[in-house]
Design an enzyme around this catalytic site. Sequence first.
Site, short mmCIF file in Angstrom:
data_model
loop_
_atom_site.label_atom_id
_atom_site.label_comp_id
_atom_site.label_asym_id
_atom_site.label_seq_id
_atom_site.Cartn_x
_atom_site.Cartn_y
_atom_site.Cartn_z
N GLY B 149 0.88 -0.94 10.50
CA GLY B 149 0.52 -2.11 9.71
C GLY B 149 -0.80 -2.69 10.17
CB CYS B 150 -3.34 -4.69 8.41
SG CYS B 150 -2.22 -5.72 7.43
CE1 TYR B 151 -2.27 -10.88 9.55
CE2 TYR B 151 -0.46 -10.15 8.17
CZ TYR B 151 -1.53 -11.00 8.38
OH TYR B 151 -1.87 -11.93 7.45
CB CYS B 154 -5.43 -6.77 14.03
SG CYS B 154 -6.92 -7.76 14.20
#
Lengths: 347, 347, 347, 347
Positions: B149-151, B154
């Site tokens: 996932g993106c979160y 990051c």
Amino acid sequence: MLRLGIIGATGYVGAEIVRLLALRDDIEITTVVSNSFVGQPFSEVYPSFRGIYDEICDGLDLDKVADKADFFITALPHGVSTAVIPKLLDKGKRIIDHSGDFRFRDVRVYEKWYKVTHSSPDLISQAVYGLPELYRDRIKNARLVADPGCYPTCSILGIAPALDRKIVSYKNIVINAVSGVSGAGRRSELSYAFCETAENFKAYGVGNHRHTPEIEQELSLICGKEVIVSFTPHLAPMKRGMLATICLDLIDTDVTADDIRSVYLDYYKNEPFVRILPLGQLPQTKLVSGSNYIDISINVDTRVKKLVVVSALDNLGKGSASQAIQALNIMAGFDETKGLLTPGQYI
Amino acid sequence: MLRLGIIGATGYVGAEIVRLLALRDDIEITTVVSNSFVGQPFSEVYPSFRGIYDEICDGLDLDKVADKADFFITALPHGVSTAVIPKLLDKGKRIIDHSGDFRFRDVRVYEKWYKVTHSSPDLISQAVYGLPELYRDRIKNARLVADPGCYPTCSILGIAPALDRKIVSYKNIVINAVSGVSGAGRRSELSYAFCETAENFKAYGVGNHRHTPEIEQELSLICGKEVIVSFTPHLAPMKRGMLATICLDLIDTDVTADDIRSVYLDYYKNEPFVRILPLGQLPQTKLVSGSNYIDISINVDTRVKKLVVVSALDNLGKGSASQAIQALNIMAGFDETKGLLTPGQYI
Amino acid sequence: MLRLGIIGATGYVGAEIVRLLALRDDIEITTVVSNSFVGQPFSEVYPSFRGIYDEICDGLDLDKVADKADFFITALPHGVSTAVIPKLLDKGKRIIDHSGDFRFRDVRVYEKWYKVTHSSPDLISQAVYGLPELYRDRIKNARLVADPGCYPTCSILGIAPALDRKIVSYKNIVINAVSGVSGAGRRSELSYAFCETAENFKAYGVGNHRHTPEIEQELSLICGKEVIVSFTPHLAPMKRGMLATICLDLIDTDVTADDIRSVYLDYYKNEPFVRILPLGQLPQTKLVSGSNYIDISINVDTRVKKLVVVSALDNLGKGSASQAIQALNIMAGFDETKGLLTPGQYI
Amino acid sequence: MLRLGIIGATGYVGAEIVRLLALRDDIEITTVVSNSFVGQPFSEVYPSFRGIYDEICDGLDLDKVADKADFFITALPHGVSTAVIPKLLDKGKRIIDHSGDFRFRDVRVYEKWYKVTHSSPDLISQAVYGLPELYRDRIKNARLVADPGCYPTCSILGIAPALDRKIVSYKNIVINAVSGVSGAGRRSELSYAFCETAENFKAYGVGNHRHTPEIEQELSLICGKEVIVSFTPHLAPMKRGMLATICLDLIDTDVTADDIRSVYLDYYKNEPFVRILPLGQLPQTKLVSGSNYIDISINVDTRVKKLVVVSALDNLGKGSASQAIQALNIMAGFDETKGLLTPGQYI
């Protein structure tokens, strides 16, 4: 390996050129010249380039800089280009200039609209207007190419086929065009501040924008008549993008949109970056954002007997930086489309 | 020539993958599968691809589609992926899945947070979490990679070195993160309408976002303790971009930012897409927009004895599409950076 | 008719005050004082006021200007206010100052964070911190009110009830907050240019923003302990709006969100501009844009035993201009809500 | 106390009307009628109204609703208004309708452009076109007022003086206009999603927008000739705002901009909401955002012998909601400017 220098590299056009060329394996950017950032890494000025292009910015010392490259792209303010370019030409360099200084065949038109005296009028005759769709053959061997303005590129390519094939009158041409804010360059003026620009739309330079005579020059050459246009630029709250809505008087009012579209398809049949849209579709700036494409739509309004052409490009793409690279590809004998076929950044 | 199929190609992640791969000479996108646009050219769905990628969208008929490619990227909603992937695996295909379905080692965690029953729990053990910085070796030979996932990407990359090297406590981790609107996908819901979203900032999913357990799983694996985090996502009025601000409790309060930065530099010394910023510099989403880079900044707040890490990536780049391509490059034995070194689109 | 002078009227805070007061029938703006636009009509500086408020800007000649009004709002840079305010006080004027100069009870804190020497430390004791929810009674008769900072207003009002009622610890307070670009004022710096700011999100001032000690001062006063907070501000691509996400450690981990919400409702039961949202609803900056409201949401994350408060206001509204007017209403004995009940500009 | 009902209150125009009237002491909004939100508080649909206007939305049961108010503003889709309005008129109510249904004097024009059969053509003759600048006297006693379209208001007011005073030809009128996205209403269609709209500019409805015949009707009535215009609308990435750039052929080419400006000043000398800008100044949508003003600029392009008028308003202000309130003020015998003199929201 082509050695390229970019003079005025830290403006938005310069940065876009670096972005488009940084990964090319046939071109090396051997010097980036800046006025404000001498001695700083390019990737400090634009940290998106960190680890990708970290070269130090050179100052504008032509004696030092000229030796570093064979080709130069100059992205300087008008009036400044004229001071730099003669020296580069003297040293045998080939140049693509992004200013307005060498776009005009008649120096008086330039001087009237730009309100300066041209310091190298003798060079004008050897400059080629860098619109590949009109001047590809001349660009090939040019020593000095004048990269066209964004509004002129968007307008001329939208009008050329209809005017050339005598579908529309050369009179009463009305161009309304819109630019994203990056068209103003990298500037810290209040009028381009976020809070002054976001959620705002405005017209500017009504009847007196410097791109007007550039459009007129090229349209006049196409039709052999003196063309005068009504041109109104606008500023939209977006970073990139340009769209022109062009009203043209139909000569033969029986002609259909389909007929005209066929003419446009034919006129641009060998052009890799001009896309004539299917009837009923209209350009959107996001569809060409970050790319070298121009999208053109044909609309006939039979009620008012007008052809309404809508054309869109990226002011930092086909409107300046990537068009300069297209010219560079041609001049260098590379495949003209090298590095430029990337689609627009839809999102 | 690697033959790649994209299932769920007409969402934003799919479109970004096509954008990044359309011009590759070593990969051919042999099928784009869509639910809503079967039979339509991809370039009608995203007209930015006109003339660049005009293939017709296939429907999700696996019998027909599977033969067309050897690798598949699936960008389907969670729960749907589990229905498709087993069949593709059966046919010997290698897959990168973009949903949450195969990111979790413990099916119960998945089922609790996603509120569905997993229909292929037996496949979980062979799925590899597709974060190259942590699992490069396992990705190489994986048949099924779960694109993170993106979160989580990051957050995990921002925390991993400090946690691994025991600079910070595994307790009291507070992550505040912000996403651009494209993170929600291509959706016509009112809450993502321009007039509802522009000039607006909000928090959402406080304490219950599905990316929370994904972050916790990977951090727990790193430190060998059960990590629980406070995670609050936010929505910012921009199309792309993600930034996480991470507060971590320092174990040794004498450690300096410079010390910690050295640890991060060392930890990521072989990583082509992780950029540890110089001290005093902070990430900005525009600096990584459209790219596969993640920028990470180290800040020590001695007053509160905390390490504040700020990390930024493009939610459609390193946060999904380009990270999937990074994994694909690894799986296929290509240079891992192929086609991914493009700088962010500053403007 | 209350006669009001605005010194520093041509910044964004000043312009917002004029916008909110221009149509009041009980207040007359008798002088607008500007540094940059002396002699120009206010409506040339902000043409939205054309025909509405066309008065000429005065220069900062206190001898001339002081006689024109009985109340003054000063919206000057810190350090400049301290030079002007003593003279106005000497002339018997009542003042609301928007700078940081008179917000601190301990001049050493001010001097440390603002890195200047305070030139009128003797006046500090008579200044009242202009947060009506905490200091209404003292504001009534104050001669000098220090309008609170935007981040402090958003943070303090979000934390006060929980801290005062001992629901949360005074330690380990983590505040992540976001501001629209107008928070930086009307500035022509490059970093606030549209092309640098749009489609971009960033953190700034990590651990060293000047609003930090202001938050700490007021929280310390509430709980009687020395509070130190982790505060990280961010910049979002929008003109107005502020949102704070505040993580607080629950003391009693059995307390429910509903319990805490009841405490907040009770604490603010007489406050016309504080809206405690129903459980499950979260603030959005557009809901308070252009208004004097602050929206506060209560969230309990039982997994990490934290209270997550999310609060939103307009940085030019409750965060500065309209809060100053609220104080002015109180000082002048007007209905405190006069002219301030307007809803936010949703669209 | 005037009792007002708003039918179709939960669209953007309805919400703007509530915003502008919620604090009026002479008007009470006694019913808000919605199709989608019956039984819900208005402040749940638009939470910016929490604590300000919390009334429950009624369903469209005219028998119940009609008794609640004496005046109604209907903000319904065209075709729907015609079904509701006759019944309200029968009950003696006075109505301002925001749809296109009663704007046309010739039902055939309406039916041709709107592609529906008008169900109450007999009512057309008693409807008054609600542009106060042209029809103030008739609005006073009207039972049914048709609130003009946004593009027509912007265009007609920009052209009327020049056409009426025979400064320009009634032929060859070219109008290019731009709207913010809220002009499309509160819609969840993909094309108005943030990611599809932000950083994008496009033309739409070239030659076939429904506001075209509305503009033509009013211009024809002004000059007594059949006017046909070229009209091209565009969509800009902003929430509010409208700007029209109008090219008109000068009849007497010796006339100066100053002469024409004098004519405009005279023509609108009693109009509180029409602002004729000084020569050289151009409208910006932010200068009228949220207000009932229209700014008009006069430009003469002597090279092409054209008058270029640029006019700007807020599509939700003078272009719809606040213009309806202006008409309501007139109908009710209130001061026409009551509640409408607020300046635009510059920031």
